[in-house]
Design a protein around this motif. Structure first.
Motif, PDB file in Angstrom:
ATOM      1  N   ALA A 159      28.915 -45.770  30.004  1.00  0.00           N
ATOM      2  CA  ALA A 159      27.813 -46.016  28.833  1.00  0.00           C
ATOM      3  C   ALA A 159      28.084 -47.085  27.919  1.00  0.00           C
ATOM      4  O   ALA A 159      29.254 -47.295  27.418  1.00  0.00           O
ATOM      5  N   LEU A 160      27.190 -47.890  28.031  1.00  0.00           N
ATOM      6  CA  LEU A 160      27.035 -49.050  26.976  1.00  0.00           C
ATOM      7  C   LEU A 160      26.134 -49.247  25.675  1.00  0.00           C
ATOM      8  O   LEU A 160      25.133 -48.567  25.907  1.00  0.00           O
ATOM      9  N   ASP A 161      26.647 -49.649  24.882  1.00  0.00           N
ATOM     10  CA  ASP A 161      25.731 -49.925  23.676  1.00  0.00           C
ATOM     11  C   ASP A 161      24.828 -50.915  23.989  1.00  0.00           C
ATOM     12  O   ASP A 161      24.829 -51.945  24.586  1.00  0.00           O
ATOM     13  N   LEU A 162      23.514 -50.502  23.551  1.00  0.00           N
ATOM     14  CA  LEU A 162      22.253 -51.130  24.044  1.00  0.00           C
ATOM     15  C   LEU A 162      22.372 -52.467  23.324  1.00  0.00           C
ATOM     16  O   LEU A 162      21.730 -53.566  23.909  1.00  0.00           O
ATOM     17  N   LEU A 163      22.731 -52.380  22.123  1.00  0.00           N
ATOM     18  CA  LEU A 163      22.485 -53.875  21.139  1.00  0.00           C
ATOM     19  C   LEU A 163      23.714 -54.694  21.405  1.00  0.00           C
ATOM     20  O   LEU A 163      23.695 -56.034  21.478  1.00  0.00           O
ATOM     21  N   SER A 164      24.918 -54.256  21.715  1.00  0.00           N
ATOM     22  CA  SER A 164      26.234 -55.118  21.920  1.00  0.00           C
ATOM     23  C   SER A 164      26.647 -55.189  23.251  1.00  0.00           C
ATOM     24  O   SER A 164      27.588 -56.114  23.704  1.00  0.00           O
ATOM     25  N   GLY A 165      26.460 -54.119  24.150  1.00  0.00           N
ATOM     26  CA  GLY A 165      27.230 -54.001  25.237  1.00  0.00           C
ATOM     27  C   GLY A 165      28.464 -53.423  25.451  1.00  0.00           C
ATOM     28  O   GLY A 165      29.160 -53.489  26.573  1.00  0.00           O
ATOM     29  N   VAL A 167      31.497 -50.925  25.378  1.00  0.00           N
ATOM     30  CA  VAL A 167      31.709 -49.600  26.283  1.00  0.00           C
ATOM     31  C   VAL A 167      31.776 -48.622  25.195  1.00  0.00           C
ATOM     32  O   VAL A 167      32.939 -48.538  24.410  1.00  0.00           O
ATOM     33  N   VAL A 168      31.039 -47.581  25.517  1.00  0.00           N
ATOM     34  CA  VAL A 168      30.927 -46.364  24.589  1.00  0.00           C
ATOM     35  C   VAL A 168      31.850 -45.261  25.105  1.00  0.00           C
ATOM     36  O   VAL A 168      32.822 -44.776  24.353  1.00  0.00           O
ATOM     37  N   TRP A 169      31.584 -44.998  26.354  1.00  0.00           N
ATOM     38  CA  TRP A 169      32.869 -44.212  27.349  1.00  0.00           C
ATOM     39  C   TRP A 169      32.627 -44.351  28.610  1.00  0.00           C
ATOM     40  O   TRP A 169      31.483 -45.187  28.963  1.00  0.00           O
ATOM     41  N   GLU A 170      33.441 -44.123  29.362  1.00  0.00           N
ATOM     42  CA  GLU A 170      33.406 -44.166  31.006  1.00  0.00           C
ATOM     43  C   GLU A 170      34.140 -42.971  31.705  1.00  0.00           C
ATOM     44  O   GLU A 170      35.095 -42.403  30.973  1.00  0.00           O
ATOM     45  N   MET A 171      33.753 -42.746  32.946  1.00  0.00           N
ATOM     46  CA  MET A 171      34.100 -41.491  33.801  1.00  0.00           C
ATOM     47  C   MET A 171      34.390 -42.087  35.021  1.00  0.00           C
ATOM     48  O   MET A 171      33.379 -42.604  35.620  1.00  0.00           O
ATOM     49  N   ALA A 172      35.390 -41.740  35.739  1.00  0.00           N
ATOM     50  CA  ALA A 172      35.678 -42.150  36.967  1.00  0.00           C
ATOM     51  C   ALA A 172      35.155 -40.779  38.171  1.00  0.00           C
ATOM     52  O   ALA A 172      35.832 -39.616  37.651  1.00  0.00           O
ATOM     53  N   THR A 173      34.482 -41.218  38.930  1.00  0.00           N
ATOM     54  CA  THR A 173      34.004 -39.932  39.841  1.00  0.00           C
ATOM     55  C   THR A 173      34.934 -39.708  41.064  1.00  0.00           C
ATOM     56  O   THR A 173      35.122 -38.719  41.668  1.00  0.00           O
ATOM     57  N   GLY A 174      35.714 -40.899  41.339  1.00  0.00           N
ATOM     58  CA  GLY A 174      36.720 -40.767  42.444  1.00  0.00           C
ATOM     59  C   GLY A 174      36.106 -41.265  43.690  1.00  0.00           C
ATOM     60  O   GLY A 174      36.470 -41.330  44.912  1.00  0.00           O
ATOM     61  N   ASP A 201      28.147 -34.738  28.945  1.00  0.00           N
ATOM     62  CA  ASP A 201      27.398 -35.090  27.829  1.00  0.00           C
ATOM     63  C   ASP A 201      27.059 -36.404  27.675  1.00  0.00           C
ATOM     64  O   ASP A 201      28.131 -37.223  27.704  1.00  0.00           O
ATOM     65  N   ARG A 202      25.990 -36.740  27.297  1.00  0.00           N
ATOM     66  CA  ARG A 202      25.476 -38.164  27.097  1.00  0.00           C
ATOM     67  C   ARG A 202      26.288 -38.751  26.033  1.00  0.00           C
ATOM     68  O   ARG A 202      26.235 -40.097  25.889  1.00  0.00           O
ATOM     69  N   SER A 203      26.658 -37.983  24.945  1.00  0.00           N
ATOM     70  CA  SER A 203      27.480 -38.987  23.909  1.00  0.00           C
ATOM     71  C   SER A 203      28.855 -39.075  24.113  1.00  0.00           C
ATOM     72  O   SER A 203      29.412 -40.172  23.657  1.00  0.00           O
ATOM     73  N   THR A 204      29.361 -38.141  24.831  1.00  0.00           N
ATOM     74  CA  THR A 204      31.144 -38.543  24.941  1.00  0.00           C
ATOM     75  C   THR A 204      31.499 -38.629  26.068  1.00  0.00           C
ATOM     76  O   THR A 204      32.762 -38.789  26.625  1.00  0.00           O
ATOM     77  N   GLY A 205      30.658 -38.293  27.320  1.00  0.00           N
ATOM     78  CA  GLY A 205      31.089 -38.297  28.759  1.00  0.00           C
ATOM     79  C   GLY A 205      31.726 -37.129  29.138  1.00  0.00           C
ATOM     80  O   GLY A 205      32.414 -37.122  30.225  1.00  0.00           O
ATOM     81  N   TYR A 206      31.894 -36.141  28.531  1.00  0.00           N
ATOM     82  CA  TYR A 206      32.494 -34.784  28.632  1.00  0.00           C
ATOM     83  C   TYR A 206      31.748 -34.151  30.007  1.00  0.00           C
ATOM     84  O   TYR A 206      30.736 -34.001  29.926  1.00  0.00           O
ATOM     85  N   VAL A 207      32.405 -33.646  30.992  1.00  0.00           N
ATOM     86  CA  VAL A 207      32.134 -33.287  31.887  1.00  0.00           C
ATOM     87  C   VAL A 207      31.745 -31.681  32.118  1.00  0.00           C
ATOM     88  O   VAL A 207      32.585 -30.878  31.567  1.00  0.00           O
ATOM     89  N   HIS A 208      30.238 -31.305  31.949  1.00  0.00           N
ATOM     90  CA  HIS A 208      29.919 -29.857  31.811  1.00  0.00           C
ATOM     91  C   HIS A 208      30.266 -29.204  33.052  1.00  0.00           C
ATOM     92  O   HIS A 208      30.593 -27.797  33.037  1.00  0.00           O
ATOM     93  N   TRP A 209      29.748 -29.373  34.188  1.00  0.00           N
ATOM     94  CA  TRP A 209      29.855 -28.949  35.423  1.00  0.00           C
ATOM     95  C   TRP A 209      29.808 -30.266  36.545  1.00  0.00           C
ATOM     96  O   TRP A 209      29.346 -30.906  36.524  1.00  0.00           O
ATOM     97  N   LYS A 210      30.187 -29.451  37.891  1.00  0.00           N
ATOM     98  CA  LYS A 210      30.007 -30.336  39.059  1.00  0.00           C
ATOM     99  C   LYS A 210      29.382 -29.365  40.011  1.00  0.00           C
ATOM    100  O   LYS A 210      29.805 -28.154  40.353  1.00  0.00           O
ATOM    101  N   TYR A 211      28.720 -29.948  41.088  1.00  0.00           N
ATOM    102  CA  TYR A 211      28.292 -29.321  42.167  1.00  0.00           C
ATOM    103  C   TYR A 211      28.368 -30.105  43.450  1.00  0.00           C
ATOM    104  O   TYR A 211      28.041 -31.067  43.623  1.00  0.00           O
ATOM    105  N   SER A 212      28.968 -29.548  44.279  1.00  0.00           N
ATOM    106  CA  SER A 212      29.210 -30.383  45.579  1.00  0.00           C
ATOM    107  C   SER A 212      28.253 -30.022  46.719  1.00  0.00           C
ATOM    108  O   SER A 212      28.031 -28.908  46.883  1.00  0.00           O
ATOM    109  N   THR A 213      27.756 -31.021  47.603  1.00  0.00           N
ATOM    110  CA  THR A 213      26.848 -30.741  48.553  1.00  0.00           C
ATOM    111  C   THR A 213      27.571 -31.097  49.896  1.00  0.00           C
ATOM    112  O   THR A 213      28.552 -31.267  49.823  1.00  0.00           O
TER     113      THR A 213
END
Length: 309
Positions: A159-165, A167-174, A201-213
């Motif tokens: 997640a990057l700031d639109l005006l400055s670039g 990093v607001v937050w990032e999350m590793a999916t593995g 969560d779009r503001s913090t990157g907190y994972v609410h849920w996961k679903y495996s296909t």
């Protein structure tokens, strides 16, 4: 013996009869019969207005209606229904009242319209900032409320700031991210190559849920209202509740899927690598019809109630 004339077919019936022996219509009562004898023209007008064979036509019409109703009920019980492909329009979302820069799905919205009301005719393109993603490839970005979201082949959602670039937050999916993310006003959805769908969560990157296909996911995700749509390489389409991650339905398609899923109203449009465009009902995922796309399998867009290839 006194005879009573039928007011429908005009046949005379012997007294004591309740129904006409020919057309089975109810005969006049004694009072009515007396009035008929005194004013025969009134009844003859009625008889001429309702011809003798009209009762037969009425019975045939009622029989046809009953048969059609029965057939419709049988189809309903068997799970069939008439598909009404209703479309609806999404209200544009923007980060300010004057700038229509929201781009929450690939090609902007769930319809993949690729349309914005912003006027860029007087704006000269210039690099405002750049950021090192530490990956040789990355997904198409989405933009909402001053934040840019992008997935990388190293498996990170940034997640990057639109005006400055910055990093607001990032999350590793593995696992590498091949499909473009999608979002609504509060949540961003991303899928990893191994087939796991994440809701953050779009503001913090907190994972609410996961679903495996059961399959890798390369096709861009789509968010329409409170629904998440994802397509696997095995051809299966998943519809999930964005709040809970519960599976609403799954369509077991044939052939691989790498193109985006367009959604509008009750219509879900999916383009497979066999060049067939498949139309599904958004409510239950049932297959409705398919169309051979001679242009290939690059996906489709929806606008003004029409599907564009």
């Amino acid at each position: 013996m006194e005879q009573i004339e039928c007011r429908v077919c005009g046949i005379f019936n012997y007294g004591g009869k309740v129904f006409c022996t020919k057309c089975r219509s109810r005969l006049p009562s004694d009072v009515e019969h007396m009035a008929q004898a005194e004013n025969p023209n009134d009844f003859h007008v009625l008889r001429n207005f309702i011809p003798g064979h009209s009762t037969k036509y009425l019975r045939v019409t009622l029989l046809v209606l009953i048969i059609c109703t029965g057939i419709a009920l049988l189809f309903r019980l068997a799970g069939f229904e008439v598909f009404d492909p209703r479309f609806e329009s999404e209200l544009p979302a923007s980060i300010s009242p004057t700038n229509d820069t929201a781009w929450r799905n690939i090609h902007r919205d769930s319809k993949h319209s690729g349309f914005t009301q912003a006027d860029f005719s007087n704006i000269q393109s210039a690099v405002q900032w750049s950021v090192d993603t530490e990956s040789h490839e990355f997904t198409s970005p989405i933009v909402f409320d001053g934040i840019v979201y992008i997935g990388t082949y190293t498996g990170r959602l940034m997640a990057l700031d639109l005006l400055s670039g910055s990093v607001v937050w990032e999350m590793a999916t593995g696992s590498p991210i091949d499909s473009a993310p999608a979002m609504n006003e509060s949540k961003v959805i991303v899928a990893s190559r191994e087939g796991t769908i994440f809701c953050l969560d779009r503001s913090t990157g907190y994972v609410h849920w996961k679903y495996s296909t059961d399959s890798p996911i390369y096709a861009p995700l789509t968010v329409h209202n409170e629904w998440v749509f994802a397509g696997g390489l095995d051809g299966h389409i998943y519809a999930l509740d964005i709040e809970t991650g519960d599976k609403l339905w799954r369509y077991d398609g044939s052939g691989s899927l790498v193109s985006g899923i367009a959604v509008d109203g009750r219509v879900v449009v999916v383009s497979y690598n066999d060049n067939y465009l498949r139309i599904l009902d958004r409510n239950d995922g049932k297959f409705r019809f398919k169309y051979f796309n001679t242009a290939g399998n690059e996906g489709a867009s929806i606008a003004d109630g029409k599907i564009f290839l």
